[in-house]
Design an enzyme around this catalytic site. Sequence first.
Site: not given
Ligand code: CAA
Ligand code: NAP
Length: 248
Positions: A13, A64, A90-91, A93, A155, A185
């Site tokens: 990844g 995993v 590290n894996a 989702i 998560y 991170p």
């Molecule tokens: N705080 C308060 N309200 C929020 C909000 C927030 N942060 N985000 C969205 N809302 C509210 C919106 O304003 C909206 O309100 P209304 O219905 O009143 O307008 C409502 O929630 C629905 O919002 P969305 O249209 O965005 O809803 P959705 O169902 O389409 O999406 C979601 C929901 C998928 C959670 C989307 O908001 C999203 O993707 N958020 C980001 C989540 C995020 O940061 N994920 C990190 C992924 S990467 C990762 O996890 C790596 C890591 O470790 C850092």
């Molecule tokens: P990524 O590119 O999507 O990598 C995630 C990795 O997890 C992939 O290599 C995937 O393997 C592996 N994986 C998912 N499900 C699995 C399973 N069931 N068994 C074995 N392997 C599995 O994302 P990334 O950002 O590099 O994430 C790596 C780690 O960092 C994750 O734990 C994530 O939560 C953490 N993290 C990421 C961020 C960020 O902002 N990107 C922030 C904080 C923490 P395959 O590719 O082989 O399918």
Amino acid sequence: MKGKKALVTGGLGGIGTSICQHLSNEGAEVIATYFRQGDHESAKRWREEQKKNGYNFEIYYVDVADYNSCQKLFEDLGSKSQDIDILINNAGITSDTPFSKMDHIQWESVLHTNLDSLFNMTRPIINNMISRRYGRIINISSINAQKGQYGQTNYSASKAGIHGFTKALALEVASKGITVNTISPGYIATKMVMKIKEEIIEKIVGQIPVGRLGKPEEIARAVCFLASENSGFITGSNLIINGGQYLL
Ligand code: CAA
Ligand code: NAP
């Protein structure tokens, strides 16, 4: 790290690839595990690409989240599994949705992959590390373990669980030459973040004092630091790398 063997889950990844490369640059022998929903051909292509860049990684399939799949991995590794010095859990989702809409599969898949995986991968090798009186275990958590994040109850819970696991295991094995640490991170530019809606990413970047997403290598360098033989006094800790977005 010459003479040390490292295993990196999710090694193909975004962050995982960089971790494999950095550990290898430091002299470690690296085993990368992949999932890719069983697409072994795409994993082989990754391996070939890495070879072109001068990296010779061994690759193994594992789910995993699945205890039996992890058992099978260690059977496939055979005697190699007995001399793993460095384990990078590290894996991971995401399956983001507000809790009011979250279904059981979204909850379970994230908890199994991000948290149960620590048991599934660490338990089979811990006794070998104990008997060899050496080990480095690094677990990748997240900023959202401690900060919380809208849409990430599953998560955040799984990543917060990693902290408890790290601290408890660190205490159990501290006297055996094994360190256990967490890296948390912030938002790093990988597939995982890039699948968030663009306008939401823009808002998130606006909350990062450094003014940008992190780079995978900024995590990989920290992994190397903790994985080093010289880091034996650092254990049970959590290294925060988030561009200043959330400070404890
Ligand atoms: N705080 C308060 N309200 C929020 C909000 C927030 N942060 N985000 C969205 N809302 C509210 C919106 O304003 C909206 O309100 P209304 O219905 O009143 O307008 C409502 O929630 C629905 O919002 P969305 O249209 O965005 O809803 P959705 O169902 O389409 O999406 C979601 C929901 C998928 C959670 C989307 O908001 C999203 O993707 N958020 C980001 C989540 C995020 O940061 N994920 C990190 C992924 S990467 C990762 O996890 C790596 C890591 O470790 C850092
Ligand atoms: P990524 O590119 O999507 O990598 C995630 C990795 O997890 C992939 O290599 C995937 O393997 C592996 N994986 C998912 N499900 C699995 C399973 N069931 N068994 C074995 N392997 C599995 O994302 P990334 O950002 O590099 O994430 C790596 C780690 O960092 C994750 O734990 C994530 O939560 C953490 N993290 C990421 C961020 C960020 O902002 N990107 C922030 C904080 C923490 P395959 O590719 O082989 O399918």
